[in-house]
Design a protein around this motif. Structure first.
Motif, PDB file in Angstrom:
ATOM      1  N   PHE A 323      73.252  16.915   8.358  1.00  8.10           N
ATOM      2  CA  PHE A 323      71.979  16.569   7.738  1.00  8.10           C
ATOM      3  C   PHE A 323      72.040  15.111   7.312  1.00  8.10           C
ATOM      4  CE2 PHE A 323      74.841  18.435   4.636  1.00  8.10           C
ATOM      5  CZ  PHE A 323      74.854  17.512   3.601  1.00  8.10           C
ATOM      6  N   GLY A 324      70.869  14.540   7.106  1.00  7.06           N
ATOM      7  CA  GLY A 324      70.835  13.143   6.717  1.00  7.06           C
ATOM      8  C   GLY A 324      69.421  12.690   6.413  1.00  7.06           C
ATOM      9  N   ALA A 325      69.316  11.456   5.958  1.00 15.83           N
ATOM     10  CA  ALA A 325      68.015  10.888   5.625  1.00 15.83           C
ATOM     11  C   ALA A 325      68.100   9.374   5.708  1.00 15.83           C
ATOM     12  CB  ALA A 325      67.583  11.322   4.227  1.00 15.83           C
ATOM     13  N   ASN A 326      66.954   8.754   5.988  1.00 19.12           N
ATOM     14  CA  ASN A 326      66.836   7.308   5.865  1.00 19.12           C
ATOM     15  C   ASN A 326      65.583   7.012   5.043  1.00 19.12           C
ATOM     16  OD1 ASN A 326      64.654   7.571   7.640  1.00 19.12           O
ATOM     17  ND2 ASN A 326      65.859   6.986   9.430  1.00 19.12           N
ATOM     18  N   LEU A 327      65.094   5.795   5.078  1.00 22.53           N
ATOM     19  CA  LEU A 327      63.965   5.422   4.230  1.00 22.53           C
ATOM     20  C   LEU A 327      62.620   5.895   4.782  1.00 22.53           C
ATOM     21  CD1 LEU A 327      65.013   1.805   3.164  1.00 22.53           C
ATOM     22  CD2 LEU A 327      65.372   3.976   1.960  1.00 22.53           C
ATOM     23  N   MET A 328      62.672   6.682   5.863  1.00 18.38           N
ATOM     24  CA  MET A 328      61.437   7.190   6.470  1.00 18.38           C
ATOM     25  C   MET A 328      61.375   8.715   6.510  1.00 18.38           C
ATOM     26  SD  MET A 328      59.466   4.653   7.666  1.00 18.38           S
ATOM     27  CE  MET A 328      58.695   5.323   9.125  1.00 18.38           C
ATOM     28  N   HIS A 329      62.502   9.349   6.784  1.00 20.77           N
ATOM     29  CA  HIS A 329      62.473  10.791   7.015  1.00 20.77           C
ATOM     30  C   HIS A 329      63.819  11.411   6.692  1.00 20.77           C
ATOM     31  CE1 HIS A 329      64.884  10.252  10.664  1.00 20.77           C
ATOM     32  NE2 HIS A 329      64.082   9.272  10.976  1.00 20.77           N
ATOM     33  N   ALA A 330      63.855  12.729   6.652  1.00 20.49           N
ATOM     34  CA  ALA A 330      65.081  13.511   6.478  1.00 20.49           C
ATOM     35  C   ALA A 330      65.167  14.525   7.617  1.00 20.49           C
ATOM     36  CB  ALA A 330      65.097  14.216   5.134  1.00 20.49           C
ATOM     37  N   ASP A 331      66.389  14.904   7.983  1.00 23.10           N
ATOM     38  CA  ASP A 331      66.548  15.850   9.081  1.00 23.10           C
ATOM     39  C   ASP A 331      67.801  16.682   8.879  1.00 23.10           C
ATOM     40  OD1 ASP A 331      68.895  14.962  11.166  1.00 23.10           O
ATOM     41  OD2 ASP A 331      68.045  13.209  10.151  1.00 23.10           O
ATOM     42  N   ALA A 332      67.881  17.771   9.632  1.00 21.31           N
ATOM     43  CA  ALA A 332      69.059  18.637   9.617  1.00 21.31           C
ATOM     44  C   ALA A 332      69.162  19.334  10.962  1.00 21.31           C
ATOM     45  CB  ALA A 332      68.982  19.666   8.491  1.00 21.31           C
ATOM     46  N   PHE A 333      70.392  19.686  11.361  1.00 16.07           N
ATOM     47  CA  PHE A 333      70.601  20.463  12.581  1.00 16.07           C
ATOM     48  C   PHE A 333      71.772  21.406  12.364  1.00 16.07           C
ATOM     49  CE2 PHE A 333      73.590  17.011  13.031  1.00 16.07           C
ATOM     50  CZ  PHE A 333      74.672  17.557  13.695  1.00 16.07           C
ATOM     51  N   PHE A 334      71.720  22.555  13.032  1.00 14.69           N
ATOM     52  CA  PHE A 334      72.759  23.568  12.858  1.00 14.69           C
ATOM     53  C   PHE A 334      73.056  24.241  14.193  1.00 14.69           C
ATOM     54  CE2 PHE A 334      70.308  23.385   8.903  1.00 14.69           C
ATOM     55  CZ  PHE A 334      71.309  23.023   8.009  1.00 14.69           C
ATOM     56  N   GLY A 845      57.956  -7.450  11.158  1.00 13.05           N
ATOM     57  CA  GLY A 845      58.661  -8.507  10.453  1.00 13.05           C
ATOM     58  C   GLY A 845      60.053  -8.033  10.082  1.00 13.05           C
ATOM     59  N   LEU A 846      60.680  -8.679   9.128  1.00  8.43           N
ATOM     60  CA  LEU A 846      62.006  -8.263   8.668  1.00  8.43           C
ATOM     61  C   LEU A 846      61.911  -6.851   8.112  1.00  8.43           C
ATOM     62  CD1 LEU A 846      64.562 -10.396   6.752  1.00  8.43           C
ATOM     63  CD2 LEU A 846      64.115  -8.070   6.009  1.00  8.43           C
ATOM     64  N   THR A 847      62.578  -5.901   8.774  1.00  6.13           N
ATOM     65  CA  THR A 847      62.446  -4.484   8.439  1.00  6.13           C
ATOM     66  C   THR A 847      63.806  -3.855   8.200  1.00  6.13           C
ATOM     67  OG1 THR A 847      60.489  -4.372   9.862  1.00  6.13           O
ATOM     68  CG2 THR A 847      61.454  -2.286   9.165  1.00  6.13           C
ATOM     69  N   PRO A 848      64.180  -3.623   6.942  1.00  9.48           N
ATOM     70  CA  PRO A 848      65.466  -2.984   6.658  1.00  9.48           C
ATOM     71  C   PRO A 848      65.357  -1.467   6.660  1.00  9.48           C
ATOM     72  CG  PRO A 848      64.441  -3.651   4.607  1.00  9.48           C
ATOM     73  CD  PRO A 848      63.470  -4.021   5.718  1.00  9.48           C
ATOM     74  N   ASN A 849      66.471  -0.815   6.886  1.00 10.98           N
ATOM     75  CA  ASN A 849      66.527   0.642   6.804  1.00 10.98           C
ATOM     76  C   ASN A 849      67.953   1.044   6.451  1.00 10.98           C
ATOM     77  OD1 ASN A 849      65.691   3.279   6.839  1.00 10.98           O
ATOM     78  ND2 ASN A 849      65.132   3.326   8.999  1.00 10.98           N
ATOM     79  N   VAL A 850      68.083   2.139   5.745  1.00  9.63           N
ATOM     80  CA  VAL A 850      69.393   2.663   5.333  1.00  9.63           C
ATOM     81  C   VAL A 850      69.398   4.154   5.594  1.00  9.63           C
ATOM     82  CG1 VAL A 850      71.032   2.972   3.443  1.00  9.63           C
ATOM     83  CG2 VAL A 850      69.633   0.912   3.531  1.00  9.63           C
ATOM     84  N   SER A 851      70.487   4.651   6.163  1.00 14.45           N
ATOM     85  CA  SER A 851      70.600   6.097   6.388  1.00 14.45           C
ATOM     86  C   SER A 851      71.924   6.615   5.843  1.00 14.45           C
ATOM     87  CB  SER A 851      70.494   6.423   7.886  1.00 14.45           C
ATOM     88  OG  SER A 851      71.668   6.054   8.564  1.00 14.45           O
ATOM     89  N   PHE A 852      71.883   7.858   5.396  1.00 14.96           N
ATOM     90  CA  PHE A 852      73.083   8.558   4.939  1.00 14.96           C
ATOM     91  C   PHE A 852      73.161   9.876   5.681  1.00 14.96           C
ATOM     92  CE2 PHE A 852      74.867  11.843   2.117  1.00 14.96           C
ATOM     93  CZ  PHE A 852      76.166  11.359   2.008  1.00 14.96           C
ATOM     94  N   ARG A 853      74.336  10.170   6.267  1.00 16.46           N
ATOM     95  CA  ARG A 853      74.490  11.390   7.056  1.00 16.46           C
ATOM     96  C   ARG A 853      75.770  12.113   6.690  1.00 16.46           C
ATOM     97  NH1 ARG A 853      70.787  12.396  10.184  1.00 16.46           N
ATOM     98  NH2 ARG A 853      71.901  14.267  10.835  1.00 16.46           N
ATOM     99  N   CYS A 854      75.710  13.426   6.841  1.00 19.59           N
ATOM    100  CA  CYS A 854      76.882  14.285   6.672  1.00 19.59           C
ATOM    101  C   CYS A 854      76.958  15.239   7.857  1.00 19.59           C
ATOM    102  CB  CYS A 854      76.808  15.096   5.374  1.00 19.59           C
ATOM    103  SG  CYS A 854      76.906  14.100   3.880  1.00 19.59           S
ATOM    104  N   GLN A 855      78.178  15.531   8.286  1.00 16.83           N
ATOM    105  CA  GLN A 855      78.377  16.444   9.404  1.00 16.83           C
ATOM    106  C   GLN A 855      79.579  17.324   9.126  1.00 16.83           C
ATOM    107  OE1 GLN A 855      78.103  14.521  13.170  1.00 16.83           O
ATOM    108  NE2 GLN A 855      78.913  16.255  14.317  1.00 16.83           N
ATOM    109  N   PHE A 856      79.467  18.595   9.482  1.00 16.93           N
ATOM    110  CA  PHE A 856      80.567  19.535   9.236  1.00 16.93           C
ATOM    111  C   PHE A 856      80.790  20.416  10.443  1.00 16.93           C
ATOM    112  CE2 PHE A 856      76.576  21.287   7.711  1.00 16.93           C
ATOM    113  CZ  PHE A 856      76.558  22.538   8.277  1.00 16.93           C
TER     114      PHE A 856
END
Length: 856
Positions: A323-334, A845-856
């Protein structure tokens, strides 16, 4: 004579006796060097007056040799810990325990391919049920430390069979590592040619196609996740003139000319946020195959490229996901195993843009909705009296059932949705406040199923079917005119395909098959005042048979195919030959020749009058063989590829001719935008790629030169530059592993500006009846300023827990914040109808983004 023979026999007897004695003493010496561990422990107990506690089963059959230079008990115990799979631990000065518990070792191996014994660079190696993992280096070598002796090490590589070993079988001894030979998967003769291409997870196949392996995907500049349709733009000849994944141009083609498949389902929608984000969640996608030319005869209905996405197709015995998320959306997969023969894969993603507006969302919103009703206001509607609510989501699900090892069934579903609500408050002449709500929806829903059967080592069959539904619906209520406008564009397609593969031998494979498809497209427009209603629906049935012969002996690769298409409605028959040839001239140099004929019956038109709130101007339509013909393409390309010491030099020239395009599907901003005409375009040019990869870095530069011209014989002038005639395009990027868990990527794109048309100077408008139009000059005779953008990304991997792998990625698009103009057109000035207003659409223009993810 007798005496001489006696002497010879005596000498032979002495030699034989000497040999026997030598062998005897050698065996004795070796026996003295290797002693049973139980005996060694007994000797140590006597010598050092200590006591070992152990299980007889653990030490039985273990042979060791104690070097003479080891004199102390501590040194001997440390040595036994290194050379055995047992854990020797001091409880105190006199008591020592011996067991397999908590024993960790260092494991290593060198991976090579079974077909050419080349090292496999970039293979994924993980320790099951832990967060430990590593990627093999350019020599195919991997090393893992502190691995439990009974842990399972899993080795996977795209195109090869997954291998699993107990850690103790890969024990590193005396700096020596085991060599492991991975076997190629036997579904196809098309072998992996370049194991690490541009970045980890991108591979080049023998037939010239490019494979994106999302599981092992590295990092590309500007991206925070392996966005499929953004990532393929790193390939030469693939770009988007307006930086939208909904408008990917492959060798001068338009986006609707790309055949996009998801697990065999034909997709009619490609991007969230109306084109800026790929609509396909990459985390359950196993691989993406991109083919620009030399396509298999199995595929057609796309005269430009083929983008074939395939999800994971194996059943794992363990529950896994992420699962993870950035500054636009969140998601998960199993990945959910139910039994050994049954599993369920599911993924979902949703934006939170309707609840939270991040800086990234603001940049994307302004880019997507510029020059639409959302940003273009009328005088009596203030900024404070209007609002918009936008969100998107997608989901996938797949059922995997293995009846046995030779019969497998798969069923899958994919859903994609974009929704925009727009509200306005309006104050009329009587000081009464009225409001309006407009809505725009984009949806693509697909279902598919397949049955794969292995009848023998030579014969396999695959039977599959799909249903795809695409819908765009717009409800635009205009308060100031009290008018409601409803528009619908709907596509329904059903397809069936049967493939039969017969493997004659290790070098030759035969493919035969049949495909049936039924496409129905509806376009409807309804206006409340004045009352107007128009609905048009077309249906087309297509039958196709395809045959193909594939040969590969590691030096010569040939794929010859032909596809026979029959369009039932028009009684039209099309024959499409295909060629894919590659010949190794010397060990590191190969010549390639590719060619294909393809067709396409469904295309998009761009309607500037009924434009879905000014946001989505594209409508799918179906060929009628009168005003809209079936598009047909012919393409040939040839070049050389040199690959040595992880250097790749690739040069390829191409010629592409597409017939059957219309003025309505090219999006003209000139005098031809309201004229119906049928024509063609011809693109020709060359692509050059230089790529250097190593264990810690990858760098590449690509250059594309292209000439792309329209020809419409009924127009004046009949020949003029294509809307996507980009003469020069350069892409440069560099990836570097700063630390084991820290990667950076920086890259840039420069290309010449696309063509546009100016009004006639001094006579900018022309009147026809009560209407005034822009009086455009010679079409596409001007070019926008050069496009230039620099992107950067950073990726840091870490472990939150023992079994939870995590990562933080930071991406910045357009680091230099350069204001690129991606489109220019003109409108009549409402205040002075003799003049025009210049409209310029700008890039992100200058467009930043940050994502955080975890996987198991």
């Amino acid at each position: 004579m007798v005496k001489m023979l006696s002497c010879i026999i005596m000498k032979l007897n002495k030699a034989l006796i000497f040999s026997v004695v030598f062998v005897f003493f050698t065996v004795q010496l070796q026996a003295q060097e290797q002693l049973a561990l139980k005996t060694v422990i007994s000797n140590l107990e006597s010598t050092f007056n200590v006591k070992f506690s152990y299980s007889v089963n653990d030490v039985e059959h273990v042979q060791v040799h104690i070097p003479k230079q080891l004199k102390t008990l501590k040194n001997i115990v440390n040595y036994l810990n290194e050379v055995t799979l047992l854990n020797f631990q001091f409880l105190n000065e006199r008591y020592i325990t011996v067991s397999t518990l908590n024993k960790t070792i260092t494991v290593c191996a060198v991976l090579v391919a079974n077909n050419d014994e080349q090292p496999l660079f970039g293979a994924s190696v993980v320790v099951k049920k832990t967060s430990k993992g590593v990627i093999t280096n350019e020599k195919g070598l991997f090393t893992l430390t502190n691995v439990a002796v009974n842990d399972v090490v899993e080795i996977s590589y795209l195109g090869f069979e997954t291998a699993r070993f107990l850690a103790k079988d890969l024990l590193k001894t005396d700096n020596t590592c085991k060599t492991i030979i991975l076997n190629e998967q036997q579904e196809t003769l098309n072998k992996v040619l370049v194991y690490k291409f541009l970045t980890t997870g991108l591979q080049k196949q023998t037939d010239g196609s490019t494979v994106l392996n999302t599981k092992a995907f590295g990092i590309l500049p500007g991206l925070t996740e392996p966005d499929i349709l953004q990532s393929i733009q790193a390939l030469p000849g693939v770009e988007s003139v307006n930086e939208s994944v909904a408008n990917i141009n492959v060798r001068g083609g338009t986006n609707d000319q790309n055949l996009i498949l998801w697990d065999g389902i034909k997709m009619y929608h490609s991007g969230h946020f109306f084109g800026l984000i790929s609509a396909y969640n990459p985390y359950l996608t196993n691989k993406v195959v991109v083919t620009k030319n030399g396509t298999s005869s199995e595929f057609s209905n796309g005269v430009s490229s083929t983008i074939n996405m395939q999800t994971k197709n194996t059943i794992n015995n363990e529950f896994s996901g992420g699962f993870g998320a950035n500054l636009m959306h969140a998601d998960a997969f199993f990945e959910i195993p139910i039994t050994k023969k049954l599993a369920f894969h599911v993924s979902g993603r949703r934006s939170f843009t309707d609840y939270l507006n991040s800086p990234t969302y603001d940049k994307y919103f302004n880019r997507s909705f510029q020059d639409s009703e959302l940003t273009t206001n009328v005088d009596n509607i203030s900024e404070s009296n209007r609002s918009s609510n936008f969100f998107f989501y997608d989901y996938t699900a797949k059922l995997l059932f293995n009846l046995n090892k030779n019969q497998i069934f798969r069923a899958h579903v994919i859903g994609i949705n974009n929704n925009l609500d727009y509200n306005e408050a309006f104050t009329d002449a009587n000081n009464q406040t009225q409001s309006k709500t407009s809505n725009l929806k984009q949806e693509n829903l697909g279902f598919g199923a397949s049955w794969n059967a292995v009848w023998s080592t030579k014969l396999t069959t695959n039977f599959s079917g799909f249903y795809s539904k695409y819908n765009v619906f717009s409800n635009d209520y205009r308060v100031e005119t009290d008018q409601e406008l409803r528009q619908t564009n709907e596509v329904l397609e059903t397809g069936l395909k049967l493939k039969v593969n017969y493997k004659l031998n290790n070098y030759i494979n035969l493919l035969n098959g049949y495909e049936f498809s039924e496409i129905g497209i509806l376009n409807a427009t309804n206006v409340s005042a004045p009352a107007y209603d128009k609905t048009k629906k077309d249906v087309l049935l297509n039958h196709a048979a395809f045959n193909e012969l594939e040969f590969n002996n590691n030096k010569t690769y040939v794929r010859l195919g032909v596809r026979f298409n029959y369009f039932q409605k028009f009684s039209k028959f099309l024959i499409e030959p295909r060629l894919n040839f590659r010949q190794k001239l010397i060990p590191n140099l190969a010549f390639k020749l590719l060619g294909e004929f393809k067709n396409q019956s469904a295309t998009q038109i761009i309607d500037f009058q009924d434009d879905f709130l000014g946001v989505e101007k594209r409508r799918w339509i179906l060929a009628n063989e009168q005003s809209i013909p079936i598009s047909e393409s012919k393409q040939i390309s040839s070049g050389f590829q040199f690959n040595k010491n992880n250097w790749l030099f690739d040069v390829e020239g191409f010629y592409k001719h597409v017939n059957g395009i219309t003025t309505s599907n090219q999006g003209f901003y000139n005098n031809f935008q309201s004229i119906n005409a049928i024509g063609n375009y011809t693109a020709k040019g060359a692509e050059v790629l230089i790529n250097k990869t190593a264990a810690n870095y990858s760098a590449w530069v690509s250059y594309t030169y292209s000439l792309n011209d329209y020809e419409f014989k009924t127009l004046t002038p009949p020949v003029f530059p294509n809307n996507v005639d980009i003469r020069h395009s350069v892409s440069v990027a560099f990836n570097y592993n700063v630390l084991k868990n820290l990667n950076i990527a920086i890259g840039g794109v420069w290309r010449t500006g696309q063509p546009f048309t100016k009004p006639v100077e001094g006579n900018e408008t022309v009147q026809s009846g009560n209407n005034v139009f822009v009086n455009y000059d010679t079409p596409n005779s001007e070019n926008l300023e050069d496009f230039m953008r620099v992107d950067a990304s950073l990726n840091y991997n870490f472990n939150l827990t023992k079994s939870l792998k995590s990562s933080i990625k930071i991406g910045v698009i357009n680091v230099l914040d350069k204001q690129n103009i991606v489109n220019t057109y003109y409108e009549v000035n409402p205040n002075d109808t003799n003049t025009t207003i210049k409209i310029e659409n700008t890039s992100l223009g200058l467009t930043p983004n940050v994502s955080f993810r975890c996987q198991f």
